[in-house]
Motif scaffolding. Sequence first.
Motif, PDB file in Angstrom:
ATOM      1  N   PRO A  51       1.130  -2.396   3.612  1.00  0.00           N
ATOM      2  CA  PRO A  51      -0.024  -1.589   4.032  1.00  0.00           C
ATOM      3  C   PRO A  51      -1.271  -1.866   3.194  1.00  0.00           C
ATOM      4  CG  PRO A  51       1.921  -0.209   3.736  1.00  0.00           C
ATOM      5  CD  PRO A  51       2.272  -1.563   3.197  1.00  0.00           C
ATOM      6  N   SER A  52      -2.424  -1.665   3.798  1.00  0.00           N
ATOM      7  CA  SER A  52      -3.704  -1.845   3.097  1.00  0.00           C
ATOM      8  C   SER A  52      -4.784  -1.103   3.856  1.00  0.00           C
ATOM      9  CB  SER A  52      -4.055  -3.337   3.047  1.00  0.00           C
ATOM     10  OG  SER A  52      -5.367  -3.513   2.552  1.00  0.00           O
ATOM     11  N   THR A  53      -5.727  -0.564   3.124  1.00  0.00           N
ATOM     12  CA  THR A  53      -6.968  -0.057   3.730  1.00  0.00           C
ATOM     13  C   THR A  53      -8.136  -0.882   3.217  1.00  0.00           C
ATOM     14  OG1 THR A  53      -6.089   2.171   3.961  1.00  0.00           O
ATOM     15  CG2 THR A  53      -8.484   1.963   3.958  1.00  0.00           C
ATOM     16  N   ARG A  54      -8.371  -0.843   1.903  1.00  0.00           N
ATOM     17  CA  ARG A  54      -9.537  -1.516   1.322  1.00  0.00           C
ATOM     18  C   ARG A  54      -9.507  -3.026   1.492  1.00  0.00           C
ATOM     19  NH1 ARG A  54      -8.904   3.122  -0.593  1.00  0.00           N
ATOM     20  NH2 ARG A  54      -6.729   2.527  -0.454  1.00  0.00           N
ATOM     21  N   THR A  55      -8.392  -3.640   1.141  1.00  0.00           N
ATOM     22  CA  THR A  55      -8.377  -5.105   1.093  1.00  0.00           C
ATOM     23  C   THR A  55      -8.539  -5.689   2.489  1.00  0.00           C
ATOM     24  OG1 THR A  55      -6.890  -4.850  -0.777  1.00  0.00           O
ATOM     25  CG2 THR A  55      -7.150  -7.069   0.094  1.00  0.00           C
ATOM     26  N   ILE A  56      -7.764  -5.182   3.435  1.00  0.00           N
ATOM     27  CA  ILE A  56      -7.824  -5.779   4.775  1.00  0.00           C
ATOM     28  C   ILE A  56      -9.189  -5.528   5.429  1.00  0.00           C
ATOM     29  CG2 ILE A  56      -6.759  -3.829   6.033  1.00  0.00           C
ATOM     30  CD1 ILE A  56      -5.201  -6.023   7.631  1.00  0.00           C
TER      31      ILE A  56
END
Length: 306
Positions: A51-56
């Motif tokens: 999972p990712s919010t910032r990086t993706i």
Amino acid sequence: MFKDRDVISIRDFTRDELIKIFNEAFKMEKNIGKRLDILKDKVLALLFFEPSTRTIFSFQTAMYRLGGETIIFSDVKKTSIAKGETLGDTIRVIDGYSDCIVIRHWIEGAAKYAADIAESPVINAGDGTREHPTQTMIDLYTIWRVKGRIDNLNIGLLGDLKYGRAATSLIYGLLKFNLNKLYLISPAELKIRDEVGDSLEGAGIKYIETNDLTDVLDDIDVLYVTRIQRERFPDPAEYERIKGSYRIDKSVLKYAKDDLIILHPLPRVDEISYEVDETKYAYYFKQASYGIPVRMALLKLVMAGE
Ligand code: CP
């Protein structure tokens, strides 16, 4: 120097190369909000096995701002890996569809493995507990922007220094600069791994390990907080024992230097109280916003050159 280069470990970058990225990022900051054409006709593949919010989303936004396009998967169940395709074959195929690959994977060394297979440059967006080099570029850039330098500061890292890849990469990144003091603050079970300690000692960096933030907070210029990561613990009982063992709130901040800045790679769970967000010390959302110019700078340098 940068064109077509893989970005696997922050250790592969010199101090001068990091400063080059920061100068490019500073230029990019002035263009935030515009769509440039530096990477027009280029395609960036974003392969996220965790999972990712910032990086993706910051890589996706950075590529858009540079005029390029992205292809993305972040749900492995919707790819042919769910049918049994190997990571190697997936990389071979995506390599043919794109000009650069960003990969996050739970396996240590997965990004290096992808880079060995792909002809296009590969950027490590986090490999297990090992490294998160582009996060470190953002962390160092934030210190550089806010404090005006990275040298001659007292830096404290608080939290999971054993399993946390952002903290580990940041320690390696800080080795490129002339630190004044390095405080490593964690529960005893989450102290830095032996190989990280060996790197610090090899570089002649003196560091102070403690489990009590209040003992050292009045000597810290930059406090980098990380969460305790439930998903990294081999033993869930150990996580239950350690979770909640530190928390920054206004009562802790009475020990802080006037110009302390608090950073965090995010996401946070409960290690920074929400009441801290409104204080002058909180820079973690600013830091997250720097993800766009820093990743724009890196993509430009890797995909288009200097
Ligand atoms: N800092 C960071 O890597 O955040 P994400 O996990 O949301 O990408």
